[in-house]
Design a protein around this motif. Structure first.
Motif, PDB file in Angstrom:
ATOM      1  N   TRP A   1     -15.341   1.055  -9.730  1.00  0.00           N
ATOM      2  CA  TRP A   1     -14.222   1.688  -9.018  1.00  0.00           C
ATOM      3  C   TRP A   1     -14.309   3.215  -9.032  1.00  0.00           C
ATOM      4  CZ3 TRP A   1     -10.181  -1.667 -12.087  1.00  0.00           C
ATOM      5  CH2 TRP A   1     -10.233  -2.997 -11.612  1.00  0.00           C
TER       6      TRP A   1
ATOM      7  N   GLN B   1      -1.116   8.975  -9.614  1.00  0.00           N
ATOM      8  CA  GLN B   1      -1.756  10.214  -9.167  1.00  0.00           C
ATOM      9  C   GLN B   1      -2.613  10.815 -10.276  1.00  0.00           C
ATOM     10  OE1 GLN B   1       0.658  13.223  -7.201  1.00  0.00           O
ATOM     11  NE2 GLN B   1       2.176  11.669  -6.691  1.00  0.00           N
TER      12      GLN B   1
ATOM     13  N   LYS C   1      -6.174  -2.589 -11.205  1.00  0.00           N
ATOM     14  CA  LYS C   1      -6.511  -2.094  -9.865  1.00  0.00           C
ATOM     15  C   LYS C   1      -5.261  -1.568  -9.149  1.00  0.00           C
ATOM     16  CE  LYS C   1      -9.773  -2.771  -6.310  1.00  0.00           C
ATOM     17  NZ  LYS C   1     -10.755  -3.558  -5.646  1.00  0.00           N
ATOM     18  N   VAL C   2      -4.159  -2.317  -9.239  1.00  0.00           N
ATOM     19  CA  VAL C   2      -2.891  -1.897  -8.624  1.00  0.00           C
ATOM     20  C   VAL C   2      -2.426  -0.586  -9.255  1.00  0.00           C
ATOM     21  CG1 VAL C   2      -0.445  -2.485  -8.342  1.00  0.00           C
ATOM     22  CG2 VAL C   2      -2.185  -4.238  -7.960  1.00  0.00           C
TER      23      VAL C   2
ATOM     24  N   SER D   1       1.091   3.568  -2.956  1.00  0.00           N
ATOM     25  CA  SER D   1      -0.110   4.313  -3.343  1.00  0.00           C
ATOM     26  C   SER D   1       0.215   5.760  -3.710  1.00  0.00           C
ATOM     27  CB  SER D   1      -1.116   4.277  -2.192  1.00  0.00           C
ATOM     28  OG  SER D   1      -2.244   5.028  -2.538  1.00  0.00           O
ATOM     29  N   LYS D   2      -0.240   6.162  -4.902  1.00  0.00           N
ATOM     30  CA  LYS D   2      -0.076   7.535  -5.416  1.00  0.00           C
ATOM     31  C   LYS D   2       1.385   8.006  -5.454  1.00  0.00           C
ATOM     32  CE  LYS D   2      -4.513   7.669  -5.766  1.00  0.00           C
ATOM     33  NZ  LYS D   2      -5.011   7.059  -6.983  1.00  0.00           N
TER      34      LYS D   2
ATOM     35  N   GLN E   1      -4.210   2.420  -8.048  1.00  0.00           N
ATOM     36  CA  GLN E   1      -3.785   2.804  -6.692  1.00  0.00           C
ATOM     37  C   GLN E   1      -2.458   3.574  -6.732  1.00  0.00           C
ATOM     38  OE1 GLN E   1      -3.714  -1.069  -4.898  1.00  0.00           O
ATOM     39  NE2 GLN E   1      -5.916  -1.087  -4.504  1.00  0.00           N
TER      40      GLN E   1
ATOM     41  N   ALA F   1       0.830  -1.221   0.000  1.00  0.00           N
ATOM     42  CA  ALA F   1       0.000   0.000   0.000  1.00  0.00           C
ATOM     43  C   ALA F   1       0.859   1.263   0.000  1.00  0.00           C
ATOM     44  CB  ALA F   1      -0.924  -0.014   1.206  1.00  0.00           C
TER      45      ALA F   1
END
Length: 202
Positions: free
Chosen positions: A171, A149, A142-143, A116-117, A146, A113
């Motif tokens: 989503w 940005q 999906k990954v 993320s971004k 995440q 995680a």
């Protein structure tokens, strides 16, 4: 000096591909023509490469990463499970004398995680999710969503368009078909009967 599409494609033709493609990882080369068209559009139409942090998921031998750097990416990081592919990627990057490029060996599906971004843009030619990898294309997507940005640019079979649109709605992300291309699949594996086959990607 701005790189023209033909020049980009010509340079990407010098990128070495898989020596022994692995069926379970659905390793098909991203053809220089497709890679160049994809990257050129991302760069010129959407301005999502130059000076950006770019991730390339399932990068294989690095053609999309290398093309991104040629178009002025601030940094491009390729992620792939296969050490053999990353070895070729590393040689390719050295061949072109590229420094703002890196690669990480990992399972894209279990990226933590904390990524993320962390990237402006994610580019990828994910496994199409056929044969033994059902649903893998959606897992990659999906990954990627995440991690990015700004935007995710991904190649998918046109036959999965409705499914991807439904997932995008679920989503709560906007999906846009930017181009439809004919993907030349060379006979890489024993079960391929024809020397070359076409499938449509978007």
């Amino acid at each position: 000096m701005k790189l023209k599409l033909k020049e980009l494609e010509s340079r990407l033709q010098q990128v070495d591909g898989f020596e022994n493609p692995k069926l379970l990882l659905e390793q098909y080369p991203t053809r220089p023509h497709i890679a160049a068209c994809m990257l050129y559009t991302i760069h010129n139409t959407f301005d999502d490469i130059e000076n950006k942090m770019v991730a390339d998921l399932g990068c294989g031998c690095g053609v999309l990463s290398i093309g991104s750097v040629m178009l002025g990416a601030g940094l491009c990081v390729g992620f792939d499970l296969d050490a053999d592919a990353l070895e070729i990627f590393s040689r390719n990057a050295e061949e072109f004398d590229l420094t703002n490029i890196d690669m990480i060996q990992c399972d894209v599906c279990s990226l933590p995680a904390r990524t993320s971004k962390t990237f402006d843009t994610v580019i990828m030619n994910p496994p199409f999710g056929t044969k033994h990898n059902k649903g893998m294309d959606m897992t990659f997507l999906k990954v990627a969503l995440q991690m990015a940005q700004t935007a995710v640019y991904s190649l998918h079979k046109t036959s999965t368009r409705k499914h991807i649109q439904k997932k995008a709605d679920d989503w709560k992300v906007k999906m846009e078909v930017i181009a439809e291309l004919r993907y030349d699949l060379p006979a890489s594996y024993k079960f391929h009967k024809k020397s070359s086959d076409w499938c449509h990607v978007l």
